[in-house]
Design a protein around this motif. Structure first.
Motif, PDB file in Angstrom:
ATOM      1  N   SER A  35       0.827  -1.207   0.000  1.00 44.28           N
ATOM      2  CA  SER A  35       0.000   0.000   0.000  1.00 44.28           C
ATOM      3  C   SER A  35       0.862   1.259   0.000  1.00 44.28           C
ATOM      4  CB  SER A  35      -0.965   0.004   1.183  1.00 44.28           C
ATOM      5  OG  SER A  35      -0.259  -0.054   2.385  1.00 44.28           O
ATOM      6  N   ILE A  82       3.253  -3.268   5.172  1.00 40.75           N
ATOM      7  CA  ILE A  82       2.614  -2.531   4.074  1.00 40.75           C
ATOM      8  C   ILE A  82       3.172  -1.121   3.997  1.00 40.75           C
ATOM      9  CG2 ILE A  82       0.471  -3.858   3.947  1.00 40.75           C
ATOM     10  CD1 ILE A  82      -0.774  -1.851   5.867  1.00 40.75           C
ATOM     11  N   GLN A 143       0.160 -13.169  11.296  1.00 40.24           N
ATOM     12  CA  GLN A 143       1.156 -13.582  10.307  1.00 40.24           C
ATOM     13  C   GLN A 143       2.464 -12.822  10.452  1.00 40.24           C
ATOM     14  OE1 GLN A 143      -1.102 -12.663   6.840  1.00 40.24           O
ATOM     15  NE2 GLN A 143      -1.839 -14.737   6.593  1.00 40.24           N
ATOM     16  N   PRO A 421      -8.654   4.083  -1.014  1.00 40.32           N
ATOM     17  CA  PRO A 421      -7.493   3.654  -1.791  1.00 40.32           C
ATOM     18  C   PRO A 421      -7.701   3.732  -3.305  1.00 40.32           C
ATOM     19  CG  PRO A 421      -8.575   1.770  -0.814  1.00 40.32           C
ATOM     20  CD  PRO A 421      -9.251   2.974  -0.263  1.00 40.32           C
TER      21      PRO A 421
ATOM     22  N   THR B  14      -8.548  -2.721  -7.528  1.00 42.63           N
ATOM     23  CA  THR B  14      -7.796  -1.573  -7.012  1.00 42.63           C
ATOM     24  C   THR B  14      -8.052  -1.300  -5.534  1.00 42.63           C
ATOM     25  OG1 THR B  14      -9.541  -0.136  -7.803  1.00 42.63           O
ATOM     26  CG2 THR B  14      -7.618  -0.376  -9.218  1.00 42.63           C
ATOM     27  N   LYS B  15      -9.041  -1.930  -4.949  1.00 40.12           N
ATOM     28  CA  LYS B  15      -9.336  -1.681  -3.541  1.00 40.12           C
ATOM     29  C   LYS B  15      -8.392  -2.423  -2.605  1.00 40.12           C
ATOM     30  CE  LYS B  15     -13.251   0.820  -3.541  1.00 40.12           C
ATOM     31  NZ  LYS B  15     -13.498   2.026  -2.768  1.00 40.12           N
ATOM     32  N   MET B  17      -5.433  -3.386  -0.406  1.00 37.75           N
ATOM     33  CA  MET B  17      -4.320  -2.633   0.170  1.00 37.75           C
ATOM     34  C   MET B  17      -3.094  -3.519   0.382  1.00 37.75           C
ATOM     35  SD  MET B  17      -5.377  -2.227   4.171  1.00 37.75           S
ATOM     36  CE  MET B  17      -3.868  -1.418   4.594  1.00 37.75           C
ATOM     37  N   CYS B  19      -2.558  -6.214   2.471  1.00 41.21           N
ATOM     38  CA  CYS B  19      -2.150  -6.585   3.831  1.00 41.21           C
ATOM     39  C   CYS B  19      -1.821  -8.067   3.949  1.00 41.21           C
ATOM     40  CB  CYS B  19      -3.226  -6.214   4.838  1.00 41.21           C
ATOM     41  SG  CYS B  19      -4.714  -7.216   4.737  1.00 41.21           S
ATOM     42  N   GLY B  20      -2.402  -8.897   3.088  1.00 43.69           N
ATOM     43  CA  GLY B  20      -2.068 -10.320   3.102  1.00 43.69           C
ATOM     44  C   GLY B  20      -2.860 -11.154   4.089  1.00 43.69           C
ATOM     45  N   ARG B  49      -3.621 -12.519  -2.131  1.00 46.42           N
ATOM     46  CA  ARG B  49      -3.042 -11.178  -2.293  1.00 46.42           C
ATOM     47  C   ARG B  49      -2.149 -11.123  -3.526  1.00 46.42           C
ATOM     48  NH1 ARG B  49       1.219  -8.641   1.977  1.00 46.42           N
ATOM     49  NH2 ARG B  49       2.341 -10.535   1.486  1.00 46.42           N
TER      50      ARG B  49
END
Lengths: 491, 398
Positions: A35, A82, A143, A421, B14-15, B17, B19-20, B49
């Motif tokens: 991100s 991120i 994680q 986003p 596209t949304k 982010m 984070c996984g 992801r």
């Protein structure tokens, strides 16, 4: 690197095996984005290869090869970050360390675990619990790798009692391919049987790696401090109308030294933690929840025997009441989420990103005395840019969380600005400008510090300090193969 | 290289982010986990992801579709766990903002349209196209499973019993089809089968991106249903259920669909079936196309709960968080995930064993087969058995 790419591929394949190397774009693309890069519009080049070593010896071989052919290396543990800290800014080779996932030892006597970088804190917690031990909470997803977290430092939160520093000693592959062990582990004689003492043989070399983000080498094993599982654990929640007394109360309770964890937040943050979209039936619920929430909250984690916890709770109630705070309770589902967050659990924390998915954080560590002021400053700057809540469209109420980073002598303050986003670079400009203004104020006026060596912030450092940081880097990494080119590079 | 289908879900892509969290985590047993990522094999693009990140780059024209990319995309089992783990949901619709299965399906459609499918997928499509089923068996053998039983061909009964490819041609599926049919008829359900007039439901063809072939199969089935004036269908296979319930209406299907577990639960609650005592401990594995995709969690549990003496012990990863057996998204036929200690079916059978159950109950012929294969691979045949809920019910009668 292009000239001898095939030669390097062959050598890397010989080290990790064909199945653990890829030079295909589809395999490598997931390693060049997060991100941070998306928000900053930063194009990170594809690496030449992604490799997944299994052992420290393989890592050593790769590092030696990198020095021979002068290609950059970017290690990553479990890939949760991120904030752009593991992106291959200058191409080269990404080391995906997820296969190095051994829990080598959980030692009940020393209350430590010796782990590899691919071990997640969720897994470590599970194994430690079997021996009556627990991981000191990390404010990230399950994680998260404790090793990666040590390198990053700024998500080690919550634990006032156990301090923010969980690493005891470590074993690293230096950028020249040699093995370094720190603390008592450094001794070639007997170090192997006693890797449990950090402060041995002079300056704190374990600390040198903390916040180094891979610049000084690749941690291949780390001795992680654990804590005992308390027979009874309980989180208690208190509400305040004003921030200043909330912070005073936090300080006062911390001085009593019985809370295992402690955090303060504003209602905007708490609402985002609670309001998993699973639970939003209609957007009005958010407003209703905000109306039920006190403006500011303190969460304390208590632990001990039943009698101890009861006593701690009574004392906390009394102390908090002196500052006008009151216990508060929400619906059971909502409290369950808050409890998860208090324990450092992942899903609750991820909820805060949920409704809009994007957030920019203004982070600073400073005395608690200044928190109310900088909160006001950020509020004012957010207002100046007329930023809107991406969920409601209303003027943005930034999110605040305060954590006693270093036994409350300094607190970690994170103020988050949510954004959609899907915004393009032009639309994101006000958000980024707002961030810059906030940082300029809180760094310039209050000296709020960051926990990692961000290049922009480094410009403010004393030359002597920068010289030491970069000098150490030059000494251990003369070819600058580790993490070159990014915002966190020490080259 | 065209990415027309992916472009249609661009906002979805596209949304993310990045984070996984969608990858899941072993340690939280109540959280769903991506079965492909769980194998521990492969790079980050094996994770949900990773797939979204690749999709972003395709949309940004940084890369094009290719054969290596196709291998990765077709390993997804379409189990939907990533969509339940991702908390980024639209607060108004409660739909996931980042719906990875939808993105993967769009990528598969593009790959099909660009003739870039892996050979095993191509073979599957070819077999369905030529033979009407992936087993390369003759169409007129489709009803052979019912030979020797009292299951009649459809001739105006209240229900059509639709068994699908696995129930028709696979030995394990056939056994299950017979057991379900026997119970339904014992409970007085008036049913018939189409035999050679039944066509593949096309569900796996659809999730593998062959929308043209799916439409062809759907229209063939709908025509057969209309020809026989069929209004109510009981499906054996949750994959068929998924296709009928969620996709056939666009071609004017207009019939009522139930999974057999729902009908059995009804027969039990109304006393039309009265099971005997069965002193066993069983756990239940939620099939993805019954559970996560269609939210049928209660009916199979009601069936098990109706058996006196049966103790149901749940696996921690259950219902919405259930761990996929690895057979979804076409992988039952293509086996692109492959075997190994961490293959999804072996992981799942070990999770079932950990409950202390003697029987793992299923409600899907593909899950039954996948988990039985895992039993053999793990050498657990003498410790736990895989049985369909109908087989357990029949055991209780015995």
């Amino acid at each position: 690197m292009a000239a001898n790419l095939e030669e390097i591929r062959g050598a890397l394949e010989a080290i990790v095996g064909r199945a653990n190397l890829s030079g295909d774009a589809p395999d490598m693309i997931p390693y060049i984005k997060d991100s941070y890069s998306t928000m900053m519009g930063r194009e990170v080049p594809l690496p030449d290869f992604v490799v997944m070593p299994k052992t420290a010896e393989e890592v050593q071989e790769i590092v030696k090869l990198a020095n021979q052919h002068l290609f950059p290396i970017y290690p990553r543990s479990f890939g949760v970050n991120i904030a752009g800290s593991a992106l291959p800014y200058a191409g080269g080779v990404v080391l995906d360390l997820k296969r190095m996932d051994r829990i080598i030892e959980i030692n009940e006597d020393t209350m430590t675990a010796t782990i590899e970088p691919g071990v997640t804190w969720g897994r470590l917690r599970k194994e430690a619990n079997k021996k009556g031990l627990d991981v000191i909470p990390i404010g990230g997803p399950y994680q998260t790798s404790p090793v990666g977290n040590h390198l990053l430092t700024n998500i080690t939160l919550y634990s006032s009692k156990y301090h923010c520093d969980r690493a005891v000693t470590l074993k690293a592959v230096l950028p020249n391919g040699e093995i370094l062990r720190t603390g008592s582990w450094a001794s070639a004689v007997g170090g192997e049987v006693n890797p449990y003492f950090r402060y041995a043989y002079g300056p704190d070399m374990t600390g040198m790696f903390r916040g180094s983000l891979g610049n000084y080498g690749i941690i291949v094993e780390m001795v992680e401090r654990l804590r005992p599982v308390a027979p009874v654990e309980k989180n208690v929640f208190f509400g305040f109308e004003e921030l200043a007394p909330c912070l005073k109360a936090m300080q006062a309770v911390e001085r009593l030294e019985f809370s295992r964890t402690c955090q303060a937040s504003n209602s905007s943050m708490t609402a985002h933690l609670i309001l998993s979209p699973h639970r939003i039936k209609d957007p009005e619920q958010r407003q209703k929840l905000l109306a039920r929430l006190p403006n500011y909250q303190i969460t304390l984690g208590l632990g001990g025997t039943e009698e101890m916890v009861a006593l701690f709770e009574r004392v906390a109630n009394e102390k908090i009441a002196e500052y006008g705070g009151k216990p508060f309770c929400l619906e059971p589902e909502e409290m369950a989420i808050l409890n998860q967050v208090a324990e450092g659990a992942s899903r609750g924390i991820m909820h805060m990103y949920a409704p809009c998915s994007g957030f920019a954080a203004v982070i600073g560590c400073l005395p608690i005395t200044h928190v109310a002021e900088i909160n006001g400053i950020v509020k004012q700057i957010v207002g100046k840019y007329d930023l809107r809540d991406p969920l409601s469209g209303e003027p943005l109420d930034h999110q605040l969380i305060v954590l006693p980073y270093d036994r409350c002598s300094t607190v970690y303050v994170e103020q988050e600005i949510l954004y959609d986003p899907a915004l393009d670079q032009a639309q994101l400009l006000p958000v980024m400008q707002c961030l810059r203004d906030c940082y300029a104020q809180i760094v310039g006026k209050y000296g709020a510090s960051h926990t990692i060596p961000n290049k922009t912030l480094m410009k403010n450092m004393l030359p002597s300090y920068v010289e030491l940081l970069t000098g150490f880097k030059k000494m251990v990494d003369p070819n600058n193969i580790m993490m070159p080119g990014g915002p966190y590079s020490l080259d | 290289m065209e990415a027309t289908n992916l472009a249609l879900v661009k906002e979805n892509v596209t949304k993310c982010m990045g984070c996984g969290i969608c990858r899941g985590v072993w340690e939280r047993k109540d959280v769903a986990m991506c079965p492909v990522w769980a194998t521990g094999v492969g790079f980050e693009d094996s994770s949900p992801r990773g797939r979204v990140t690749v999709a972003q780059d395709i949309l940004d024209s940084h890369i094009s579709y290719s054969s290596p990319l196709a291998d990765s995309v077709f390993r997804c089992t379409d189990c939907g766990c990533c969509a339940t783990t991702c908390d980024a949901m639209d607060p108004n619709t409660l739909e996931p903002i980042v719906n990875v299965p939808q993105i993967v399906r769009a990528m598969r459609m593009d790959l099909v349209e660009n003739s870039l499918v892996p050979p095993l997928v191509r073979d599957y499509m070819k077999a369905v196209h030529i033979n009407g089923n992936p087993y390369k068996q003759p169409q007129d053998a489709r009803g052979n499973w019912a030979k020797g039983s009292e299951v009649p061909l459809y001739s105006g009964q209240e229900y059509l019993f639709y068994v699908g490819d696995v129930g028709s041609y696979d030995e394990r599926g056939q056994k299950m089809a017979r057991s379900v049919a026997k119970l339904l008829m014992t409970g007085g359900v008036s049913l018939g089968i189409l035999g050679s007039e039944e066509y593949s439901d096309g569900n796996d063809t659809m999730v593998m991106g062959e929308s043209g072939l799916f439409q062809y199969l759907a229209e063939a089935n709908i025509a057969a249903f209309k020809k026989h004036s069929i209004k109510k269908i009981i499906s054996l296979d949750p994959h068929s259920y998924n296709a009928f319930a969620n996709h056939y209406d666009q071609w004017g299907a207009g019939f009522q669909i139930q999974h057999y577990s729902e009908v059995l639960a009804e027969l039990l609650s109304t006393g039309r079936l009265s099971p005997g005592r069965l002193g066993i401990k069983a756990t239940y594995h939620d099939p993805c196309y019954l559970g996560r995709h269609n939210e049928i969690y209660e009916a199979p549990r009601k069936v098990l709960g109706a058996v006196p003496g049966l103790k149901l012990v749940e696996m921690p990863r259950m219902r919405k968080s259930a761990f996929c057996c690895g057979g979804g998204g076409g992988n039952f036929f293509t086996d692109l995930i492959g075997g190994g200690e961490c293959s999804p079916n072996r992981v799942r059978i070990r999770e079932a064993l950990d409950t202390g159950a003697e029987v793992v109950a299923v409600a899907c012929p593909l899950c039954a087969k996948m988990l039985e294969d895992a039993l053999k691979a793990e050498s657990l045949d003498d410790r736990i058995a895989v049985k369909d809920i109908s087989e357990i019910l029949l055991d209780s009668f015995a």
